[in-house]
Motif scaffolding. Sequence first.
Motif, PDB file in Angstrom:
ATOM      1  N   ASP A   1       0.984  -1.067  -0.259  1.00 44.60           N
ATOM      2  CA  ASP A   1       0.084   0.046  -0.261  1.00 44.60           C
ATOM      3  C   ASP A   1       0.840   0.957   0.097  1.00 44.60           C
ATOM      4  O   ASP A   1       1.559   1.917   1.202  1.00 44.60           O
ATOM      5  N   VAL A   2       0.985   1.608  -1.378  1.00 41.14           N
ATOM      6  CA  VAL A   2       2.024   2.647  -1.368  1.00 41.14           C
ATOM      7  C   VAL A   2       1.303   4.319  -1.133  1.00 41.14           C
ATOM      8  O   VAL A   2       0.344   4.407  -2.288  1.00 41.14           O
ATOM      9  N   GLY A   3       1.207   4.932   0.084  1.00 39.79           N
ATOM     10  CA  GLY A   3       0.597   6.210   0.448  1.00 39.79           C
ATOM     11  C   GLY A   3       1.324   7.181   0.325  1.00 39.79           C
ATOM     12  O   GLY A   3       3.014   7.227  -0.806  1.00 39.79           O
ATOM     13  N   THR A   4       1.002   8.627   0.060  1.00 40.70           N
ATOM     14  CA  THR A   4       1.513   9.829   0.204  1.00 40.70           C
ATOM     15  C   THR A   4       2.722  10.096   0.570  1.00 40.70           C
ATOM     16  O   THR A   4       3.871  10.372   1.341  1.00 40.70           O
ATOM     17  N   SER A   5       2.747   9.472   2.387  1.00 36.71           N
ATOM     18  CA  SER A   5       3.997   9.406   2.914  1.00 36.71           C
ATOM     19  C   SER A   5       4.886   8.221   3.597  1.00 36.71           C
ATOM     20  O   SER A   5       6.185   8.149   3.813  1.00 36.71           O
ATOM     21  N   SER A   6       4.307   6.791   2.995  1.00 34.91           N
ATOM     22  CA  SER A   6       4.996   5.322   3.740  1.00 34.91           C
ATOM     23  C   SER A   6       4.379   3.883   2.077  1.00 34.91           C
ATOM     24  O   SER A   6       3.117   4.393   2.165  1.00 34.91           O
ATOM     25  N   ASN A   7       5.117   3.733   2.608  1.00 35.30           N
ATOM     26  CA  ASN A   7       4.935   2.442   2.603  1.00 35.30           C
ATOM     27  C   ASN A   7       4.334   1.762   3.403  1.00 35.30           C
ATOM     28  O   ASN A   7       4.722   1.152   3.988  1.00 35.30           O
ATOM     29  N   LYS A   8       3.194   0.672   3.412  1.00 37.32           N
ATOM     30  CA  LYS A   8       2.540  -0.699   3.993  1.00 37.32           C
ATOM     31  C   LYS A   8       2.631  -1.738   3.626  1.00 37.32           C
ATOM     32  O   LYS A   8       1.802  -2.108   2.567  1.00 37.32           O
ATOM     33  N   THR A   9       3.104  -2.634   3.729  1.00 41.43           N
ATOM     34  CA  THR A   9       3.482  -3.673   3.299  1.00 41.43           C
ATOM     35  C   THR A   9       3.200  -5.260   4.025  1.00 41.43           C
ATOM     36  O   THR A   9       2.764  -4.687   5.278  1.00 41.43           O
ATOM     37  N   VAL A  10       1.932  -5.745   3.609  1.00 39.64           N
ATOM     38  CA  VAL A  10       1.450  -7.103   4.588  1.00 39.64           C
ATOM     39  C   VAL A  10       1.768  -8.722   3.769  1.00 39.64           C
ATOM     40  O   VAL A  10       1.906  -8.209   2.048  1.00 39.64           O
ATOM     41  N   LEU A  11       1.274  -9.528   4.468  1.00 36.07           N
ATOM     42  CA  LEU A  11       1.986 -10.602   3.661  1.00 36.07           C
ATOM     43  C   LEU A  11       1.294 -11.409   4.440  1.00 36.07           C
ATOM     44  O   LEU A  11       0.699 -11.185   5.962  1.00 36.07           O
ATOM     45  N   VAL A  12       0.403 -11.612   3.433  1.00 32.70           N
ATOM     46  CA  VAL A  12      -1.316 -12.340   4.176  1.00 32.70           C
ATOM     47  C   VAL A  12      -1.595 -13.405   2.988  1.00 32.70           C
ATOM     48  O   VAL A  12      -0.997 -14.104   1.933  1.00 32.70           O
ATOM     49  N   ASN A  13      -2.401 -14.473   3.879  1.00 29.33           N
ATOM     50  CA  ASN A  13      -3.011 -15.658   3.244  1.00 29.33           C
ATOM     51  C   ASN A  13      -3.539 -15.686   2.246  1.00 29.33           C
ATOM     52  O   ASN A  13      -4.130 -14.357   2.361  1.00 29.33           O
ATOM     53  N   THR A  14      -4.570 -16.959   1.879  1.00 23.66           N
ATOM     54  CA  THR A  14      -5.816 -16.639   0.804  1.00 23.66           C
ATOM     55  C   THR A  14      -6.952 -16.310   1.700  1.00 23.66           C
ATOM     56  O   THR A  14      -8.007 -16.059   0.629  1.00 23.66           O
ATOM     57  N   LYS A  15      -7.230 -16.573   2.982  1.00 24.54           N
ATOM     58  CA  LYS A  15      -7.719 -16.099   3.838  1.00 24.54           C
ATOM     59  C   LYS A  15      -7.575 -14.893   3.739  1.00 24.54           C
ATOM     60  O   LYS A  15      -9.218 -14.460   4.820  1.00 24.54           O
ATOM     61  N   GLY A  16      -6.984 -13.908   3.752  1.00 24.40           N
ATOM     62  CA  GLY A  16      -6.600 -12.834   4.102  1.00 24.40           C
ATOM     63  C   GLY A  16      -6.466 -11.844   5.204  1.00 24.40           C
ATOM     64  O   GLY A  16      -6.587 -11.061   5.660  1.00 24.40           O
ATOM     65  N   ASN A  17      -5.785 -13.215   5.949  1.00 19.80           N
ATOM     66  CA  ASN A  17      -5.476 -13.237   7.093  1.00 19.80           C
ATOM     67  C   ASN A  17      -3.745 -12.365   7.362  1.00 19.80           C
ATOM     68  O   ASN A  17      -2.993 -13.017   6.335  1.00 19.80           O
ATOM     69  N   ILE A  18      -3.734 -11.520   8.267  1.00 24.11           N
ATOM     70  CA  ILE A  18      -2.048 -11.330   8.158  1.00 24.11           C
ATOM     71  C   ILE A  18      -1.142 -12.114   8.939  1.00 24.11           C
ATOM     72  O   ILE A  18      -1.295 -12.155  10.633  1.00 24.11           O
ATOM     73  N   LEU A  19      -0.014 -12.342   8.108  1.00 22.73           N
ATOM     74  CA  LEU A  19       1.152 -13.310   8.976  1.00 22.73           C
ATOM     75  C   LEU A  19       2.523 -11.699   9.533  1.00 22.73           C
ATOM     76  O   LEU A  19       3.052 -12.328  10.402  1.00 22.73           O
ATOM     77  N   ALA A  20       2.229 -10.931   8.762  1.00 25.02           N
ATOM     78  CA  ALA A  20       3.409 -10.279   8.940  1.00 25.02           C
ATOM     79  C   ALA A  20       3.575  -9.147   8.327  1.00 25.02           C
ATOM     80  O   ALA A  20       3.082  -8.854   7.427  1.00 25.02           O
ATOM     81  N   THR A  21       3.392  -7.346   8.746  1.00 17.51           N
ATOM     82  CA  THR A  21       3.522  -6.172   8.378  1.00 17.51           C
ATOM     83  C   THR A  21       4.429  -6.068   7.953  1.00 17.51           C
ATOM     84  O   THR A  21       5.643  -6.049   9.418  1.00 17.51           O
TER      85      THR A  21
END
Length: 509
Positions: free
Chosen positions: A10-30
């Motif tokens: 997610d490359v926003g105006t002030s920073s990039n936020k990155t998520v590693l998700v599984n196929t159920k949309g659950n976040i494993l790491a950010t």
Amino acid sequence: MGNQFIISHDVGTSSNKTVLVNTKGNILATASAPYPLLTPHPNWVEQNPEDYWSAIIKTTKEVMEKSQISPKDIIGIIYTTQAMGVIPIDRQGNILRPNISWVDGRAEKQAQKIMNKFLGERLFKGVVGTTLMGKDVIPKLLWVKEMEPEIYSKTNYFLDVNGYLKFKSTGIPIMEWSGASSYGFNLKKKDWLKTFFQICGIETNKLPPLVRSIDQVGGLTKEAAQDMNLLEGTPVFGGCDDVQSAAVGADAIGEGEAHIYLGTSAWVCVSTSKNLKFKNGAAVIQSADPNMNQVVGITEAAGSCIQWIADQFYKHEKQDKSINNVFELMDAHVKEIPPGSDYLICTPWMLGERCPVSTTTTRATLFNISLEHTREHMMRAVYEGVSYNISWILENFKKDYGFEVSTLKLIGGGSLDEQWMQILADVTQKPVNTVADPQMAGAVGSAICAAIGLGIYDDFSCTKELIKTDKHYEPNQKNAKIYSELLTSYKSIYYSLNKSYAQINASRF
């Protein structure tokens, strides 16, 4: 299936936020990485595209290290980004100038010039549904042509931020539908508005080919894969702009469903299959869902106003090591001030405004200050001011489009602020729902686009299963009267001061 993962940026105006998700949309790491805004001239806002790519590399490595996932288990990479970027590249793929950001307002003269080709602002608005501003993309393209002709002539393609990142990932210059719709996109034909670009003086061969959000556009090049510590050929998908991924991550993708994003900026967005006109600063854009559109009203400054209060009025507290979170302290102070801030009103137009009013010259105002008011009053007035702006947009949506929004679905960092959520519920007199991990909702929404592209889900109705409500706020009816009264005054401040702002800032911007 359980060992397959998607990396979403997610490359926003002030920073990039990155998520590693599984196929159920659950976040494993950010992971997240900031980058600067450059302001080389009043009303200019630029960023170096290389800074985006550096942030992508850093955060990709970080989520992989945190999760200890094998690169072979990454089945997709996708980007959701700030909209309306202008990044010219030459035939060799070199960047020719910094990105002209969406908040940049340099092209006011070019906007007027284009509207004059349609015999003036009034006729242009009658045909298109809105006036052009110096913040819009096509005037900025014309600005490059007129003010930087050497760069324009060398330009092979103009890319937005998402297009640039896909190009860096795959070597393929393209633009996705939702990104194209903030340039100039025919929502019926799903193609560039070529005639309009030509009338404006922009060669259409400088516009890249188009793809959908769910399309696989290529695989990671050897160089990109080495940068990220991933496998060459890892699938890269079309992705979308931030408003569109937010709608997916908020479960507001169906007909008439609305979400509000509160971050550095803010927006109100309603999904619809209808082909509607631009009105009162609201834009009609392509949804992440290829079969849907979205009506969106963007507020330029929201969380950035709260940050400004923290930076200017809480300097001492920010330096106090015994205070862990200055925003929690500010929240406690907001709670002590009565609704309406003892009739102090803030208009949060720090950067001009897009919606509910379109203006590049208007700026923020603290109205009706008296000796009784404190910094805490000013702070609550800022929270309320953003909420007035959102309420005004919702009123326009009902009047202009017939949208009857019953519940507000909130995402973005601002939705973590419980006092602000209650103020928003009270000002709008609508219930407010927030989602878990609201700052990552856009990235999760983008990952769902990739999952649909991979065939894991059939369509966007899967959000009903994947996205869950976290907190709920009911409006306090006791506060309806004061907020209704002050919203009326809030609107009148704009109409009373608009000419004064245009006069004082005309030579600056």
